[in-house]
Design an enzyme around this catalytic site. Structure first.
Site, PDB file in Angstrom:
ATOM      1  N   HIS A  72      -0.079  16.440   1.856  1.00  0.00           N
ATOM      2  CA  HIS A  72      -1.307  16.824   2.121  1.00  0.00           C
ATOM      3  C   HIS A  72      -1.869  16.641   3.559  1.00  0.00           C
ATOM      4  CE1 HIS A  72      -2.659  17.233  -2.279  1.00  0.00           C
ATOM      5  NE2 HIS A  72      -1.667  17.700  -2.184  1.00  0.00           N
ATOM      6  N   TYR A 200     -12.743  14.690  -4.212  1.00  0.00           N
ATOM      7  CA  TYR A 200     -13.351  13.488  -4.582  1.00  0.00           C
ATOM      8  C   TYR A 200     -14.664  13.941  -4.591  1.00  0.00           C
ATOM      9  CZ  TYR A 200      -9.678  10.482  -2.948  1.00  0.00           C
ATOM     10  OH  TYR A 200      -8.568   9.798  -2.643  1.00  0.00           O
ATOM     11  N   PRO A 292      -9.988   1.786  -6.018  1.00  0.00           N
ATOM     12  CA  PRO A 292      -9.369   2.858  -5.545  1.00  0.00           C
ATOM     13  C   PRO A 292      -9.515   4.326  -4.740  1.00  0.00           C
ATOM     14  CG  PRO A 292      -9.617   2.958  -7.776  1.00  0.00           C
ATOM     15  CD  PRO A 292     -10.351   1.666  -7.473  1.00  0.00           C
ATOM     16  N   LYS A 296      -6.250   2.746  -1.039  1.00  0.00           N
ATOM     17  CA  LYS A 296      -5.754   1.931  -0.011  1.00  0.00           C
ATOM     18  C   LYS A 296      -4.825   0.783  -0.749  1.00  0.00           C
ATOM     19  CE  LYS A 296      -6.680   3.635   3.748  1.00  0.00           C
ATOM     20  NZ  LYS A 296      -5.925   4.636   3.477  1.00  0.00           N
ATOM     21  N   TYR A 384      -8.293   7.163   6.356  1.00  0.00           N
ATOM     22  CA  TYR A 384      -7.593   7.520   4.935  1.00  0.00           C
ATOM     23  C   TYR A 384      -6.006   7.620   5.072  1.00  0.00           C
ATOM     24  CZ  TYR A 384      -6.854  10.233   0.526  1.00  0.00           C
ATOM     25  OH  TYR A 384      -6.827  10.407  -0.816  1.00  0.00           O
TER      26      TYR A 384
HETATM   27  P1  RFL Z   1       1.443  -4.789  -8.629  1.00  0.00           P
HETATM   28  O1  RFL Z   1       1.789  -3.487  -8.711  1.00  0.00           O
HETATM   29  O2  RFL Z   1       0.426  -5.416  -9.697  1.00  0.00           O
HETATM   30  O3  RFL Z   1       2.852  -5.778  -9.113  1.00  0.00           O
HETATM   31  C1  RFL Z   1       2.841  -7.116  -9.301  1.00  0.00           C
HETATM   32  C2  RFL Z   1       4.176  -7.336 -10.283  1.00  0.00           C
HETATM   33  O4  RFL Z   1       4.221  -8.851 -10.489  1.00  0.00           O
HETATM   34  C3  RFL Z   1       4.180  -9.246 -11.790  1.00  0.00           C
HETATM   35  N1  RFL Z   1       3.846 -10.383 -12.240  1.00  0.00           N
HETATM   36  C4  RFL Z   1       4.506 -11.399 -12.426  1.00  0.00           C
HETATM   37  N2  RFL Z   1       5.952 -11.480 -12.291  1.00  0.00           N
HETATM   38  C5  RFL Z   1       6.360 -12.804 -12.409  1.00  0.00           C
HETATM   39  N3  RFL Z   1       5.601 -13.909 -12.947  1.00  0.00           N
HETATM   40  C6  RFL Z   1       4.264 -13.842 -12.997  1.00  0.00           C
HETATM   41  N4  RFL Z   1       3.646 -14.890 -13.356  1.00  0.00           N
HETATM   42  C7  RFL Z   1       3.616 -12.639 -12.706  1.00  0.00           C
HETATM   43  N5  RFL Z   1       2.335 -12.133 -12.526  1.00  0.00           N
HETATM   44  C8  RFL Z   1       2.474 -10.586 -12.283  1.00  0.00           C
HETATM   45  C9  RFL Z   1       3.674  -7.718 -12.559  1.00  0.00           C
HETATM   46  O5  RFL Z   1       4.164  -7.680 -13.942  1.00  0.00           O
HETATM   47  C10 RFL Z   1       3.786  -6.642 -11.684  1.00  0.00           C
HETATM   48  O6  RFL Z   1       5.088  -6.152 -12.062  1.00  0.00           O
HETATM   49  O7  RFL Z   1       1.135  -5.353  -7.341  1.00  0.00           O
HETATM   50  P2  RFL Z   1       1.766  -5.121  -6.023  1.00  0.00           P
HETATM   51  O8  RFL Z   1       3.259  -4.840  -5.992  1.00  0.00           O
HETATM   52  O9  RFL Z   1       1.094  -5.627  -4.841  1.00  0.00           O
HETATM   53  O10 RFL Z   1       1.445  -3.406  -5.625  1.00  0.00           O
HETATM   54  C11 RFL Z   1      -0.062  -3.227  -5.683  1.00  0.00           C
HETATM   55  C12 RFL Z   1      -0.424  -1.880  -6.259  1.00  0.00           C
HETATM   56  O11 RFL Z   1       0.211  -1.662  -7.579  1.00  0.00           O
HETATM   57  C13 RFL Z   1      -1.838  -1.298  -6.186  1.00  0.00           C
HETATM   58  O12 RFL Z   1      -2.572  -1.905  -5.069  1.00  0.00           O
HETATM   59  C14 RFL Z   1      -2.125   0.024  -6.205  1.00  0.00           C
HETATM   60  O13 RFL Z   1      -1.590   0.478  -7.428  1.00  0.00           O
HETATM   61  C15 RFL Z   1      -3.667   0.295  -6.293  1.00  0.00           C
HETATM   62  N6  RFL Z   1      -3.889   1.657  -6.358  1.00  0.00           N
HETATM   63  C16 RFL Z   1      -3.811   2.688  -5.470  1.00  0.00           C
HETATM   64  N7  RFL Z   1      -3.298   2.278  -4.271  1.00  0.00           N
HETATM   65  C17 RFL Z   1      -2.947   3.170  -3.374  1.00  0.00           C
HETATM   66  O14 RFL Z   1      -2.591   2.855  -2.235  1.00  0.00           O
HETATM   67  N8  RFL Z   1      -3.290   4.550  -3.584  1.00  0.00           N
HETATM   68  C18 RFL Z   1      -3.822   5.177  -4.774  1.00  0.00           C
HETATM   69  O15 RFL Z   1      -4.104   6.135  -4.771  1.00  0.00           O
HETATM   70  C19 RFL Z   1      -4.169   3.994  -5.683  1.00  0.00           C
HETATM   71  N9  RFL Z   1      -4.695   4.586  -6.951  1.00  0.00           N
HETATM   72  C20 RFL Z   1      -4.609   2.195  -7.475  1.00  0.00           C
HETATM   73  C21 RFL Z   1      -4.964   3.556  -7.710  1.00  0.00           C
HETATM   74  C22 RFL Z   1      -4.778   1.206  -8.666  1.00  0.00           C
HETATM   75  C23 RFL Z   1      -5.514   1.787  -9.836  1.00  0.00           C
HETATM   76  N10 RFL Z   1      -5.250   0.547 -10.815  1.00  0.00           N
HETATM   77  C24 RFL Z   1      -5.022   1.033 -12.422  1.00  0.00           C
HETATM   78  C25 RFL Z   1      -5.859  -0.696 -10.476  1.00  0.00           C
HETATM   79  C26 RFL Z   1      -5.402   3.825  -9.153  1.00  0.00           C
HETATM   80  C27 RFL Z   1      -5.670   3.121  -9.985  1.00  0.00           C
HETATM   81  C28 RFL Z   1      -6.213   3.576 -11.291  1.00  0.00           C
HETATM   82  C1  PHB Z   2      -4.353   9.046  -8.031  1.00  0.00           C
HETATM   83  O1  PHB Z   2      -3.860  10.087  -7.759  1.00  0.00           O
HETATM   84  O2  PHB Z   2      -4.226   8.225  -8.784  1.00  0.00           O
HETATM   85  C2  PHB Z   2      -5.250   8.548  -6.934  1.00  0.00           C
HETATM   86  C3  PHB Z   2      -5.386   9.013  -5.904  1.00  0.00           C
HETATM   87  C4  PHB Z   2      -6.302   8.892  -4.881  1.00  0.00           C
HETATM   88  C5  PHB Z   2      -7.040   7.788  -4.947  1.00  0.00           C
HETATM   89  C6  PHB Z   2      -7.114   7.051  -6.066  1.00  0.00           C
HETATM   90  C7  PHB Z   2      -6.113   7.474  -6.971  1.00  0.00           C
HETATM   91  O3  PHB Z   2      -8.088   7.234  -4.097  1.00  0.00           O
END
Ligand code: RFL
Ligand code: PHB
Length: 389
Positions: A72, A200, A292, A296, A384
């Site tokens: 993109h 957005y 989100p 980031k 971004y």
């Molecule tokens: P995670 O993915 O939460 O993984 C942590 C892992 O640790 C396990 N765990 C344990 N294991 C052992 N003992 C314990 N006591 C434990 N407690 C927990 C968990 O089961 C899990 O498997 O953290 P990590 O690896 O630091 O990764 C971070 C990302 O997952 C997170 O920052 C992103 O998903 C955030 N996010 C987005 N980030 C982006 O860069 N671009 C995006 O477009 C974006 N969109 C989003 C998002 C997060 C969202 N939600 C649901 C909060 C969109 C959404 C809707």
């Molecule tokens: C997604 O595709 O899940 C997504 C994309 C951009 C964002 C947050 C979530 O800023």
């Protein structure tokens, strides 16, 4: 059992760190509380910065990503019936890719399997001991038996609800938090994306986001009340509300269908300082959360992983501990910039319960500056696509 690095958490941070270390001959065991299927069922990030893409390549896990991702070169923003694009490539010569976090995680698990690296799933009651000494160890329960792993370092990659951060004493740890007064209701549907870029949307009815995973898989979000329950939102109600928040010509083009996932995520900004305590190093959501809106979260987790990977290879391969000593400071400097961008874009695009007419005028003026002012667009584009590591 003994290993060099115990990685607590088998999400993207832990797995990526494990794979990078493995390629340098540094042994790590990953302890994950859930099952692999559970981890892979979570639908999260969709946008990857070049920094993360480069790390996936360095970790040797980019083959499918390079083949299947969408590049993109810009992103779209809408307000009322206006739609405009911020073209990263034209403004700063860079881009992002669309490739789901689920796929990143799957590729990393497959790579771990291929090299025979050890991942212990369903590790209960993980506890980190003596992290402030030169001989830390980690205990956990598996199949009702207690196990112990002695190690040189512990990487706390266990997300926001993990145990690693809590291991740092209250007297050392300082937490900064802002909880936003709304959430995002997200759905995944097997329908073609409505637009070739993400949209957005700032609308009088609240924020909406049109995202995607591939040509027949779309991801949409709408701002919702914190008290809402995903199961109370029918698919029809969701599509209806989404359409009302998009410019008319976009809403007309929207292809709807049954949702295959529907969930609500609260929005929060959070940072815990420091990110190191003795031989324990926090990475990713374990240390910080962003709303989100700026895409980031995963990308900031990746920059932590990059700093920690270099710090650990410096220690093991060059007998140089400077990277470990500066890890927290370096990681936090970038974290706070990502926090700022995520907070600013959240403020720019959402409706707040206590917004005055003056606040709304300010929001509108800021969106118009992004629409018409190239300097404002450049600032947005640089943040971004991701600030340098
Ligand atoms: P995670 O993915 O939460 O993984 C942590 C892992 O640790 C396990 N765990 C344990 N294991 C052992 N003992 C314990 N006591 C434990 N407690 C927990 C968990 O089961 C899990 O498997 O953290 P990590 O690896 O630091 O990764 C971070 C990302 O997952 C997170 O920052 C992103 O998903 C955030 N996010 C987005 N980030 C982006 O860069 N671009 C995006 O477009 C974006 N969109 C989003 C998002 C997060 C969202 N939600 C649901 C909060 C969109 C959404 C809707
Ligand atoms: C997604 O595709 O899940 C997504 C994309 C951009 C964002 C947050 C979530 O800023």
């Amino acid at each position: 059992m003994r290993t060099q690095v115990v990685i607590v958490g088998g999400g993207p941070s832990g797995l990526l760190l494990g794979q990078l270390l493995h390629l340098k001959g540094i042994e790590a065991i990953v302890l994950e509380r859930k099952t692999r299927d559970y981890v892979l069922a979570r639908i999260r990030a969709g946008i990857l910065e070049t920094g993360l893409v480069d790390l996936m390549r360095e970790a040797g896990v980019s083959e499918r990503m390079d083949k299947e991702c969408f590049v993109h070169s810009g992103t779209s923003i809408s307000y009322e019936n206006e739609l405009f694009s911020i073209n990263f490539e034209k403004l700063i010569g860079r881009n992002v890719i669309v490739y789901g976090q689920t796929e990143v995680t799957r590729d990393l698990y497959d790579a771990r399997d291929a090299v025979g690296a050890q991942t212990i799933f369903e590790a209960d009651g993980v506890s980190i001991h003596d992290a402030d000494t030169d001989a830390p160890y980690v205990t956990y329960l598996k199949d009702s038996k207690e196990h112990r792993i002695d190690c040189d370092f512990v990487a706390g990659c266990d997300g926001f609800h993990g145990v690693s951060r809590q291991t740092i004493p209250d007297t050392v740890r300082k937490e900064y938090e802002k909880v936003f007064p709304f959430g995002w209701l997200g759905i995944l549907s097997e329908t073609p994306p409505v637009h070739d870029e993400l949209i957005y949307a700032n609308s009088t009815r609240g924020f909406a986001l049109c995202s995607m995973r591939n040509e027949n898989l779309s991801r949409y979000y709408i701002q919702c009340d914190l008290s809402d329950k995903a199961e109370d939102w029918s698919d029809d109600a969701f599509w209806d509300e989404l359409k009302r928040r998009l410019p008319e010509d976009i809403a007309e083009k929207l292809v709807t269908g049954p949702s295959i996932e529907k969930s609500i995520a609260p929005l929060r900004s959070f940072v815990s300082e420091p990110m190191r305590w003795g031989r324990l190093f926090l990475c990713g959501d374990a240390a910080h959360i962003v709303p989100p809106t700026g895409a980031k979260g995963l990308n900031t987790a990746a920059s932590d992983v990059q700093y920690l990977y270099h710090a650990l290879t410096g220690f093991y391969l060059d007998k140089d501990s400077r990277g470990l000593d500066t890890y927290s400071e370096k990681a936090l400097a970038r974290v706070w910039k990502a926090e700022r961008f995520s907070w600013a874009t959240t403020n720019l695009l959402h409706r707040f319960p206590d917004q005055s007419e003056f606040d709304l005028k300010m929001q509108r003026a800021e969106i118009e500056s992004l629409h018409f002012n190239e300097t404002a667009q450049k600032w947005f584009a640089e943040n971004y696509v991701g600030l340098p590591y």
